[in-house]
Design an enzyme around this catalytic site. Structure first.
Site: not given
Ligand code: CA2
Length: 149
Positions: A12-13, A20, A25, A77, A80, A101, A103, A110
């Site tokens: 997700p996201n 953003r 990221y 990946n 969340a 896995e 990230h 974090r």
């Molecule tokens: O660091 C990573 O790849 C994460 O898997 C990213 C997740 C986070 O919840 C994990 O703890 C670590 C969040 C992805 C959100 O992606 C976004 C991308 C652009 C803008 C906002 C969010």
């Protein structure tokens, strides 16, 4: 040597990548990352398919398909869902395919809730903290593992 078949799953996201929070990221879009992985896969002898969903059940369904399709391995990946999803863990256990896995960020630098993963102890490997390069490192590592099987 036969072509390896690898699925790249994004949680997700991650569809928001490049639009953003570039400081956390990176500035590449998900399409950029997927294209780079498909190209690298070609040069390594692997055919990649990619999939992103914001829905836990859809990710579980895609894992079930991967199990039925006899894929060779998975790069995931879980975003969340890393920190919450017994369902993804159970699906990965059920299909019993090697997976890495991934990230983008170093989750251990974090918030403490990001230090827990429901997947790490059943993964073949974990790559975190290298931005987009986490994915290419994971692909190289997975292909190497699969070729040495
Ligand atoms: O660091 C990573 O790849 C994460 O898997 C990213 C997740 C986070 O919840 C994990 O703890 C670590 C969040 C992805 C959100 O992606 C976004 C991308 C652009 C803008 C906002 C969010």
């Amino acid at each position: 040597m036969t072509q390896l078949k690898i699925l790249v799953l994004h949680g997700p996201n991650l569809n928001l990548l490049g639009t953003r929070e570039p400081e956390t990221y990176g500035s590449q879009t998900l399409a950029d990352i997927n294209a780079e992985l498909v190209n690298l896969g070609e040069s390594l002898g692997a055919t990649l398919s990619t999939y992103q969903s914001n829905h836990e059940g859809e990710l579980v369904d895609r894992l079930h398909l991967a199990g039925a399709d006899a894929l060779d391995g998975i790069i995931i990946n879980p975003a969340a869902y890393t920190h919450t999803s017994v369902a993804l863990r159970d699906a990965l256990l059920a299909i019993n395919l090697p997976f890495i896995e991934v990230h983008l960020s170093n989750v251990h630098q974090r918030e403490s809730f990001r230090h827990q993963s429901f997947l790490s102890d059943i993964a073949n490997g974990i790559v975190a903290g290298f931005g987009n390069t986490s994915y290419t490192l994971a692909l190289r590592g997975l292909v190497t593992q699969l070729q040495n099987k």
